[in-house]
Design a protein around this motif. Structure first.
Motif, PDB file in Angstrom:
ATOM      1  N   ASP A  57       0.530 -10.530  -9.518  1.00  0.00           N
ATOM      2  CA  ASP A  57      -0.088 -10.350 -10.930  1.00  0.00           C
ATOM      3  C   ASP A  57      -0.102  -8.957 -11.266  1.00  0.00           C
ATOM      4  N   ASP A  58       0.292  -7.852 -10.630  1.00  0.00           N
ATOM      5  CA  ASP A  58       0.124  -6.500 -11.171  1.00  0.00           C
ATOM      6  C   ASP A  58      -0.943  -5.963 -11.032  1.00  0.00           C
ATOM      7  N   LYS A  59      -1.828  -6.630 -10.069  1.00  0.00           N
ATOM      8  CA  LYS A  59      -3.222  -6.196 -10.084  1.00  0.00           C
ATOM      9  C   LYS A  59      -3.120  -4.863  -8.806  1.00  0.00           C
ATOM     10  N   TRP A  60      -3.996  -3.776  -9.126  1.00  0.00           N
ATOM     11  CA  TRP A  60      -3.757  -2.384  -8.536  1.00  0.00           C
ATOM     12  C   TRP A  60      -4.938  -1.789  -8.557  1.00  0.00           C
ATOM     13  N   ASP A  61      -4.775  -0.633  -7.167  1.00  0.00           N
ATOM     14  CA  ASP A  61      -6.114   0.275  -7.161  1.00  0.00           C
ATOM     15  C   ASP A  61      -5.728   1.462  -6.726  1.00  0.00           C
ATOM     16  N   THR A  62      -6.545   2.399  -6.756  1.00  0.00           N
ATOM     17  CA  THR A  62      -5.973   3.787  -6.356  1.00  0.00           C
ATOM     18  C   THR A  62      -7.323   4.349  -5.535  1.00  0.00           C
ATOM     19  N   LEU A  63      -7.123   5.332  -4.612  1.00  0.00           N
ATOM     20  CA  LEU A  63      -8.156   6.068  -3.877  1.00  0.00           C
ATOM     21  C   LEU A  63      -7.682   7.420  -3.583  1.00  0.00           C
ATOM     22  N   PRO A  64      -8.065   8.521  -4.221  1.00  0.00           N
ATOM     23  CA  PRO A  64      -7.768   9.899  -3.769  1.00  0.00           C
ATOM     24  C   PRO A  64      -8.345  10.061  -2.454  1.00  0.00           C
ATOM     25  N   ILE A  65      -7.705  10.756  -1.645  1.00  0.00           N
ATOM     26  CA  ILE A  65      -8.338  11.080  -0.457  1.00  0.00           C
ATOM     27  C   ILE A  65      -8.172  12.293  -0.035  1.00  0.00           C
ATOM     28  N   ALA A  66      -9.246  13.113   0.940  1.00  0.00           N
ATOM     29  CA  ALA A  66      -9.002  14.223   1.566  1.00  0.00           C
ATOM     30  C   ALA A  66      -8.137  14.443   2.592  1.00  0.00           C
TER      31      ALA A  66
ATOM     32  N   HIS B 155      -1.922   8.537  11.597  1.00  0.00           N
ATOM     33  CA  HIS B 155      -2.914   7.450  11.305  1.00  0.00           C
ATOM     34  C   HIS B 155      -2.577   6.148  10.378  1.00  0.00           C
ATOM     35  N   TYR B 156      -1.530   6.704   9.583  1.00  0.00           N
ATOM     36  CA  TYR B 156      -1.160   5.716   8.582  1.00  0.00           C
ATOM     37  C   TYR B 156      -0.318   4.562   9.295  1.00  0.00           C
ATOM     38  N   GLN B 157       0.577   4.756  10.141  1.00  0.00           N
ATOM     39  CA  GLN B 157       1.258   3.914  10.874  1.00  0.00           C
ATOM     40  C   GLN B 157       0.425   3.174  11.927  1.00  0.00           C
ATOM     41  N   GLU B 158      -0.598   3.878  12.231  1.00  0.00           N
ATOM     42  CA  GLU B 158      -1.640   3.070  13.136  1.00  0.00           C
ATOM     43  C   GLU B 158      -2.414   1.781  12.593  1.00  0.00           C
ATOM     44  N   ALA B 159      -2.804   2.487  11.182  1.00  0.00           N
ATOM     45  CA  ALA B 159      -3.392   1.445  10.367  1.00  0.00           C
ATOM     46  C   ALA B 159      -2.438   0.266   9.858  1.00  0.00           C
ATOM     47  N   ALA B 160      -1.121   0.385   9.720  1.00  0.00           N
ATOM     48  CA  ALA B 160      -0.235  -0.323   8.965  1.00  0.00           C
ATOM     49  C   ALA B 160       0.013  -1.678  10.242  1.00  0.00           C
TER      50      ALA B 160
ATOM     51  N   VAL C 280      -8.195   4.012   5.603  1.00  0.00           N
ATOM     52  CA  VAL C 280      -7.051   3.081   5.074  1.00  0.00           C
ATOM     53  C   VAL C 280      -7.332   1.791   5.310  1.00  0.00           C
ATOM     54  N   GLN C 281      -8.038   1.359   6.363  1.00  0.00           N
ATOM     55  CA  GLN C 281      -8.553   0.121   6.865  1.00  0.00           C
ATOM     56  C   GLN C 281      -9.401  -0.602   5.927  1.00  0.00           C
ATOM     57  N   ASN C 282     -10.490   0.259   5.431  1.00  0.00           N
ATOM     58  CA  ASN C 282     -11.538  -0.002   4.438  1.00  0.00           C
ATOM     59  C   ASN C 282     -10.932  -0.424   3.008  1.00  0.00           C
ATOM     60  N   PHE C 283      -9.942   0.492   2.745  1.00  0.00           N
ATOM     61  CA  PHE C 283      -9.384   0.327   1.261  1.00  0.00           C
ATOM     62  C   PHE C 283      -8.709  -0.847   1.204  1.00  0.00           C
ATOM     63  N   CYS C 284      -7.940  -1.354   2.277  1.00  0.00           N
ATOM     64  CA  CYS C 284      -7.070  -2.379   2.522  1.00  0.00           C
ATOM     65  C   CYS C 284      -8.106  -3.720   2.358  1.00  0.00           C
ATOM     66  N   ASP C 285      -9.375  -3.606   3.248  1.00  0.00           N
ATOM     67  CA  ASP C 285      -9.825  -4.733   3.332  1.00  0.00           C
ATOM     68  C   ASP C 285     -10.644  -5.137   1.855  1.00  0.00           C
ATOM     69  N   GLY C 286     -11.212  -3.953   1.144  1.00  0.00           N
ATOM     70  CA  GLY C 286     -11.865  -4.245   0.112  1.00  0.00           C
ATOM     71  C   GLY C 286     -10.992  -4.812  -1.117  1.00  0.00           C
ATOM     72  N   PHE C 287      -9.790  -4.466  -1.138  1.00  0.00           N
ATOM     73  CA  PHE C 287      -8.819  -4.804  -2.112  1.00  0.00           C
ATOM     74  C   PHE C 287      -8.527  -6.257  -1.670  1.00  0.00           C
ATOM     75  N   LEU C 288      -8.184  -6.533  -0.519  1.00  0.00           N
ATOM     76  CA  LEU C 288      -8.053  -7.980  -0.334  1.00  0.00           C
ATOM     77  C   LEU C 288      -9.268  -8.901  -0.481  1.00  0.00           C
ATOM     78  N   LYS C 289     -10.413  -8.185  -0.536  1.00  0.00           N
ATOM     79  CA  LYS C 289     -11.699  -8.957  -0.879  1.00  0.00           C
ATOM     80  C   LYS C 289     -12.055  -8.820  -2.353  1.00  0.00           C
ATOM     81  N   GLY C 290     -11.245  -8.309  -3.028  1.00  0.00           N
ATOM     82  CA  GLY C 290     -11.458  -8.260  -4.589  1.00  0.00           C
ATOM     83  C   GLY C 290     -12.170  -7.133  -5.085  1.00  0.00           C
ATOM     84  N   LYS C 291     -12.462  -6.207  -4.165  1.00  0.00           N
ATOM     85  CA  LYS C 291     -13.384  -4.754  -4.755  1.00  0.00           C
ATOM     86  C   LYS C 291     -12.301  -3.772  -4.943  1.00  0.00           C
TER      87      LYS C 291
ATOM     88  N   LEU D 105       0.897  -1.272  -0.098  1.00  0.00           N
ATOM     89  CA  LEU D 105      -0.241   0.076   0.082  1.00  0.00           C
ATOM     90  C   LEU D 105       0.940   1.247  -0.114  1.00  0.00           C
ATOM     91  N   LEU D 106       0.778   2.095  -1.009  1.00  0.00           N
ATOM     92  CA  LEU D 106       1.397   3.122  -1.076  1.00  0.00           C
ATOM     93  C   LEU D 106       0.679   4.713  -0.694  1.00  0.00           C
TER      94      LEU D 106
END
Length: 269
Positions: free
Chosen positions: A229-238, A181-186, A245-256, A164-165
């Motif tokens: 497999d080079d699969k990726w996703d992005t999310l601009p955030i305010a 916040h990012y470190q806490e999510a990590a 961060v947690q929801n974005f990671c969970d979504g990707f892990l579930k294929g969303k 996750l970048l």
């Protein structure tokens, strides 16, 4: 070195093909203040070694049968070059046996993916300060690792395949709070996702941002990437929040995915 075999997807080639002499020079010139002499921690028994490793994100231990061999002085010099890394040293037979060292070895322990990388045998015999510096710099992954070309090699050689970048400018007023916040999510995704910071204020990081089809006007943004497999996703955030961060990671892990699967393929290099 005992490590996972490198994978070479397009992103790795893009980000490391420019690993030029100036990167090596940065490693060689990264020595600290010689007046602030430091020494590795002496580990005299197995409990002390275990406690040392468990207490830090990155621990490097020199396991030596003989403390008078040339590699020991090279190992001591690394303490000055990497003041943010914890170094230990031991010639205790029980400690060496506990970590399966029969000769001499240098091991790097990472908390983020419970990985142990080991240099031993001919690698130790042929080791010099430049080679050891590169090994430490490229493999010192933490809960949040700041991107640079050398570190990228370690990321793609890690046990964890999903990265996750967070792309944002370190000079922005929101940076410090965002990083907390990012470190806490990590820590919630230890062993599942490697968290990386990409400083958008660094010009050379522009290819990382453009690879994910992001513009500076869309930052800060999250980009998640699977090396297999080079699969990726992005999310601009305010703003960066743990929940987001947690929801974005969970979504990707579930294929969303947030990005459209119908977008045109990325340009070839």
């Amino acid at each position: 070195m005992e490590a996972t075999q490198f994978r070479y997807p397009l992103l790795l080639l893009l980000l490391t093909c420019g690993l030029a002499p100036e990167v090596v020079a940065e490693v060689e010139e990264s020595s600290g203040d010689p007046s602030a002499a430091q020494e590795p921690v002496q580990l005299t028994d197995v409990p002390a070694a275990m406690e040392f490793i468990a207490a830090v994100e990155v621990a490097i231990i020199g396991f030596f049968q003989d403390l008078e061999i040339p590699i020991v002085s090279v190992f001591h010099s690394m303490v000055q070059q990497f003041p943010d890394v914890s170094f230990g040293i031991s010639n205790d037979s029980e400690v060496l046996a506990h970590y399966n060292v029969s000769g001499n070895a240098i091991s790097l322990f990472r908390l983020v993916d419970n990985e142990q990388l080991k240099l031993e045998g001919e690698e130790i015999e042929n080791m010099d300060a430049t080679k050891l510096s590169r090994f430490i710099m490229s493999n010192s992954l933490r809960f949040v690792t700041e991107y640079n070309p050398m570190v990228m090699l370690g990321l793609f050689n890690a046990m964890v395949e999903i990265h996750l970048l967070l792309m944002m400018n370190k000079a922005s007023p929101e940076y410090e709070e965002s990083m907390r916040h990012y470190q806490e999510a990590a820590k919630l995704f230890r062993g599942k996702v490697l968290f990386v910071l990409v400083d958008s204020g660094v010009k050379e990081n522009g290819n990382v941002i453009s690879y994910f089809r992001l513009k500076m006007s869309q930052l800060p943004a999250l980009a998640i990437y699977r090396t297999l497999d080079d699969k990726w996703d992005t999310l601009p955030i305010a703003e960066v929040t743990v929940d987001q961060v947690q929801n974005f990671c969970d979504g990707f892990l579930k294929g969303k995915l947030h990005k459209s699967e119908e977008k045109t393929p990325k340009e070839e290099l």
